[in-house]
Design a protein around this motif. Structure first.
Motif, short mmCIF file in Angstrom:
data_model
loop_
_atom_site.label_atom_id
_atom_site.label_comp_id
_atom_site.label_asym_id
_atom_site.label_seq_id
_atom_site.Cartn_x
_atom_site.Cartn_y
_atom_site.Cartn_z
N GLN A 148 60.08 0.08 -14.74
CA GLN A 148 60.31 -1.23 -14.13
C GLN A 148 59.00 -1.78 -13.55
OE1 GLN A 148 63.83 -2.49 -14.08
NE2 GLN A 148 62.40 -4.19 -14.20
N ARG A 182 56.71 -2.85 -16.43
CA ARG A 182 57.19 -4.13 -16.99
C ARG A 182 56.76 -5.29 -16.10
NH1 ARG A 182 63.07 -4.09 -19.01
NH2 ARG A 182 62.00 -3.45 -20.90
N ALA A 183 56.92 -5.14 -14.79
CA ALA A 183 56.54 -6.20 -13.85
C ALA A 183 55.03 -6.44 -13.88
CB ALA A 183 57.01 -5.86 -12.44
N GLY A 226 53.11 -5.98 -16.35
CA GLY A 226 52.84 -6.66 -17.62
C GLY A 226 53.15 -8.15 -17.58
N GLN A 227 53.94 -8.56 -16.62
CA GLN A 227 54.24 -9.98 -16.41
C GLN A 227 53.41 -10.57 -15.27
OE1 GLN A 227 56.06 -11.96 -18.27
NE2 GLN A 227 56.67 -10.33 -19.67
N ASN A 228 52.36 -9.85 -14.88
CA ASN A 228 51.44 -10.28 -13.82
C ASN A 228 52.12 -10.42 -12.47
OD1 ASN A 228 49.05 -10.37 -15.42
ND2 ASN A 228 49.87 -12.23 -16.37
N LEU A 229 53.16 -9.64 -12.23
CA LEU A 229 53.78 -9.61 -10.90
C LEU A 229 53.03 -8.60 -10.04
CD1 LEU A 229 57.59 -9.60 -11.82
CD2 LEU A 229 56.13 -11.56 -11.28
N ASP A 282 55.80 -8.98 -5.47
CA ASP A 282 56.98 -9.53 -6.12
C ASP A 282 58.04 -8.46 -6.32
OD1 ASP A 282 55.79 -12.20 -6.71
OD2 ASP A 282 54.43 -10.99 -7.95
N HIS A 289 61.97 -8.60 -5.42
CA HIS A 289 62.79 -7.61 -6.13
C HIS A 289 62.57 -6.26 -5.47
CE1 HIS A 289 63.53 -10.56 -9.21
NE2 HIS A 289 62.23 -10.70 -9.43
#
Length: 167
Positions: free
Chosen positions: A19, A22-23, A25-28, A92, A126
Motif C-alpha cells: 500500500q 502504491r501511494a 508511486g502516485q507521488n503521495l 497523505d 489515509h
C-alpha cells in the motif's frame, strides 16, 4: 480512508508495504511506523528507512513476552503514537504496522486508536492499521478490512524462519 489488514495468516506487513509503495508511486507523501517491532529486526525496515528517511519508525522493543516488560512496551507504544500523530500533519498516507498487536497486548488503548482514526479523518488522510485480531468496533469503523487466512505455513513442519520471507 481507514484500511485494516488483519487475520492469522502471513502477509499483513507485506500488504502494508504494498500500500505504501502504491501511494509513493502516485507521488503521495507516506509515513510508515511499526509498533512492537525493533529497528533492524526485519528486512523491510532497511528499505523503508531508505525510501522514507525520518518518515519511517520502528519504535518497539520487540514482541511482549514477559509481563514485567509491559511498562517499556507502553512507553515505546506512546512514542510511536506521538510520532504518528505528528506525521498526520504532513502525509497523505500513514501506515501503522502491528497496531492491533499493541492494542490486543494492552500497550495501546481503544481510545488512543480511535483518536488517531478521528485525527486522520479530520485531516483527510489515509490510515492503514495492521495486526491480528481486529476488534469488531474497528472492523465497523474501517472503510476497508482484509483478513489474511493461513492455509499452510512451513513453520508447522519445523522449518525455521527464512530471511527475506518471514523477516
Amino acid at each position: 480512508m481507514i484500511l485494516v489488514y488483519t487475520g492469522d495468516g502471513k502477509g499483513k506487513t507485506s500488504a502494508c508495504i504494498g500500500q505504501a509503495v502504491r501511494a509513493l508511486g502516485q507521488n503521495l507523501a507516506v509515513a510508515f511506523g511499526q509498533f512492537m517491532k525493533r529497528d533492524g529486526q526485519a528486512g523491510e525496515q532497511a528499505m523503508l528507512a531508505q525510501w522514507l528517511g525520518p518518515r519511517f519508525m520502528a519504535g518497539g522493543p520487540g514482541f511482549l513476552r514477559r509481563e514485567e516488560d509491559r511498562p517499556a512496551h507502553r512507553e515505546a507504544a506512546l512514542r510511536v503514537l506521538q510520532w504518528a500523530q505528528k506525521q498526520l500533519e504532513n502525509v497523505d498516507l500513514l501506515v501503522l504496522d502491528e497496531t492491533l498487536y499493541a492494542l490486543k497486548a494492552g500497550v495501546l488503548t481503544r481510545e488512543e486508536v480511535e483518536e488517531l482514526i478521528a485525527l486522520a479523518r479530520a485531516r483527510g488522510r489515509h490510515l492503514v492499521l495492521s495486526g491480528r485480531n481486529a476488534p469488531d468496533w474497528l472492523v465497523d469503523t474501517a472503510d476497508l478490512v482484509t483478513s489474511m487466512t493461513e492455509i499452510k505455513h512451513p513453520w508447522r513442519t519445523g522449518v525455521t524462519a527464512a530471511a527475506g520471507i518471514e523477516y
